[in-house]
Motif scaffolding. Structure first.
Motif, PDB file in Angstrom:
ATOM      1  N   UNK A 270       0.952  -1.055  -0.072  1.00 34.40           N
ATOM      2  CA  UNK A 270       0.074   0.012   0.084  1.00 34.40           C
ATOM      3  C   UNK A 270       0.857   1.173  -0.004  1.00 34.40           C
ATOM      4  N   UNK A 271       1.912   1.356   0.789  1.00 31.00           N
ATOM      5  CA  UNK A 271       2.648   2.618   0.897  1.00 31.00           C
ATOM      6  C   UNK A 271       3.450   2.714  -0.401  1.00 31.00           C
ATOM      7  N   UNK A 272       4.136   1.495  -0.836  1.00 31.70           N
ATOM      8  CA  UNK A 272       4.673   1.712  -2.219  1.00 31.70           C
ATOM      9  C   UNK A 272       3.975   2.106  -3.219  1.00 31.70           C
ATOM     10  N   UNK A 273       2.667   1.749  -3.447  1.00 29.53           N
ATOM     11  CA  UNK A 273       1.968   2.227  -4.325  1.00 29.53           C
ATOM     12  C   UNK A 273       1.369   3.677  -4.293  1.00 29.53           C
ATOM     13  N   UNK A 274       1.207   3.989  -2.934  1.00 28.89           N
ATOM     14  CA  UNK A 274       0.737   5.288  -2.807  1.00 28.89           C
ATOM     15  C   UNK A 274       2.085   6.331  -3.018  1.00 28.89           C
ATOM     16  N   UNK A 275       3.107   6.171  -2.389  1.00 32.25           N
ATOM     17  CA  UNK A 275       4.237   7.117  -2.480  1.00 32.25           C
ATOM     18  C   UNK A 275       4.827   7.151  -4.034  1.00 32.25           C
ATOM     19  N   UNK A 276       4.777   5.996  -4.687  1.00 31.79           N
ATOM     20  CA  UNK A 276       5.313   5.922  -5.883  1.00 31.79           C
ATOM     21  C   UNK A 276       4.333   6.764  -6.942  1.00 31.79           C
ATOM     22  N   UNK A 277       3.071   6.671  -6.928  1.00 34.71           N
ATOM     23  CA  UNK A 277       1.887   7.537  -7.606  1.00 34.71           C
ATOM     24  C   UNK A 277       2.035   8.580  -7.153  1.00 34.71           C
TER      25      UNK A 277
ATOM     26  N   UNK B 217       4.212  10.902 -15.726  1.00 36.65           N
ATOM     27  CA  UNK B 217       4.097   9.635 -16.444  1.00 36.65           C
ATOM     28  C   UNK B 217       2.684   9.399 -16.827  1.00 36.65           C
ATOM     29  N   UNK B 218       2.418   8.470 -17.872  1.00 40.67           N
ATOM     30  CA  UNK B 218       1.370   8.188 -18.285  1.00 40.67           C
ATOM     31  C   UNK B 218       0.463   7.164 -17.412  1.00 40.67           C
ATOM     32  N   UNK B 219      -0.902   7.265 -17.216  1.00 44.63           N
ATOM     33  CA  UNK B 219      -1.434   6.564 -16.439  1.00 44.63           C
ATOM     34  C   UNK B 219      -1.313   4.882 -16.738  1.00 44.63           C
ATOM     35  N   UNK B 220      -1.232   4.674 -18.246  1.00 39.45           N
ATOM     36  CA  UNK B 220      -0.932   3.276 -18.400  1.00 39.45           C
ATOM     37  C   UNK B 220       0.330   2.903 -18.099  1.00 39.45           C
ATOM     38  N   UNK B 221       1.419   3.851 -18.030  1.00 40.06           N
ATOM     39  CA  UNK B 221       2.633   3.350 -17.798  1.00 40.06           C
ATOM     40  C   UNK B 221       2.591   3.011 -16.298  1.00 40.06           C
ATOM     41  N   UNK B 222       2.142   3.969 -15.403  1.00 40.80           N
ATOM     42  CA  UNK B 222       2.186   3.866 -13.841  1.00 40.80           C
ATOM     43  C   UNK B 222       1.467   2.555 -13.464  1.00 40.80           C
TER      44      UNK B 222
ATOM     45  N   UNK C  15       1.068  -0.392 -15.244  1.00 41.09           N
ATOM     46  CA  UNK C  15       1.813  -1.468 -15.500  1.00 41.09           C
ATOM     47  C   UNK C  15       2.940  -1.459 -14.519  1.00 41.09           C
ATOM     48  N   UNK C  16       3.455  -0.380 -14.348  1.00 45.70           N
ATOM     49  CA  UNK C  16       4.762  -0.468 -13.264  1.00 45.70           C
ATOM     50  C   UNK C  16       4.192  -0.729 -11.839  1.00 45.70           C
TER      51      UNK C  16
ATOM     52  N   UNK D  34      13.163   1.904 -17.090  1.00 49.95           N
ATOM     53  CA  UNK D  34      11.947   1.625 -17.965  1.00 49.95           C
ATOM     54  C   UNK D  34      10.783   2.061 -17.359  1.00 49.95           C
ATOM     55  N   UNK D  35       9.925   2.905 -17.588  1.00 52.17           N
ATOM     56  CA  UNK D  35       8.590   3.013 -17.072  1.00 52.17           C
ATOM     57  C   UNK D  35       7.556   2.871 -18.393  1.00 52.17           C
TER      58      UNK D  35
END
Length: 174
Positions: free
Chosen positions: A19-26, A33-38, A40-41, A157-158
């Protein structure tokens, strides 16, 4: 602000790290970055199977930063073959220092970095190293302030976007 406590994380903390990884990276990179690239990553980097494997790897070290019972950041370190590059026994990689945007400027990143430094010394490493996106001046300043110097770069690569990360290192023998 309550005191920040840093604890070693284990596989029992998988959902919290996810949860914290997804939140902070976002919070940090979605705008650039594009929504699609985010999407997928995030699916590739923070899926439960991958995180479970990383948490069970004895060469990876995770730490969570807590403000009371709320996780506000985390640290991921890699040694040996868990390192994304270099894979030198004398080095320790800081793969991630992630702090919630709500806690930027509150020294959480510094506390996580201090934990990385302590871990490197306990493991008798000679260097700390990391990759940081060239377009993240806040992070670059943070690492420079802590004695890191650029020694190269690599491609991150993102999605379809090839981005440049600065490779930075700190000699611990100085």
């Amino acid at each position: 602000m309550a005191a920040i406590i840093i604890n070693k994380a284990s596989v029992e903390d998988l959902e919290t790290i996810k949860e914290i990884g997804i939140q902070t990276f976002s919070e940090t990179f979605a705008e650039s970055n594009s929504e699609e690239a985010m999407k997928t990553y995030l699916e590739q980097s923070f899926n439960s199977e991958k995180l479970r494997s990383e948490l069970n790897n004895p060469d990876s070290h995770f730490y969570l930063a807590w403000e009371e019972d709320v996780p506000v950041g985390y640290l991921k370190l890699n040694s040996g073959l868990a390192q994304t590059e270099l894979q030198n026994n004398a080095t320790l990689e800081i793969e991630r220092i992630y702090v919630k945007k709500s806690h930027h400027g509150q020294k959480v990143g510094q506390l996580l970095y201090d934990q990385a430094l302590e871990t490197a010394k306990n493991l008798q490493k000679k260097y700390l190293w990391l990759g940081v996106w060239e377009k993240n001046p806040r992070a670059i300043r943070f690492y420079e302030k802590n004695g890191f110097e650029v020694f190269g770069n690599h491609t991150f690569r993102l999605g379809d976007d090839e981005q440049t990360d600065l490779m930075m290192k700190k000699n611990l023998d100085e």
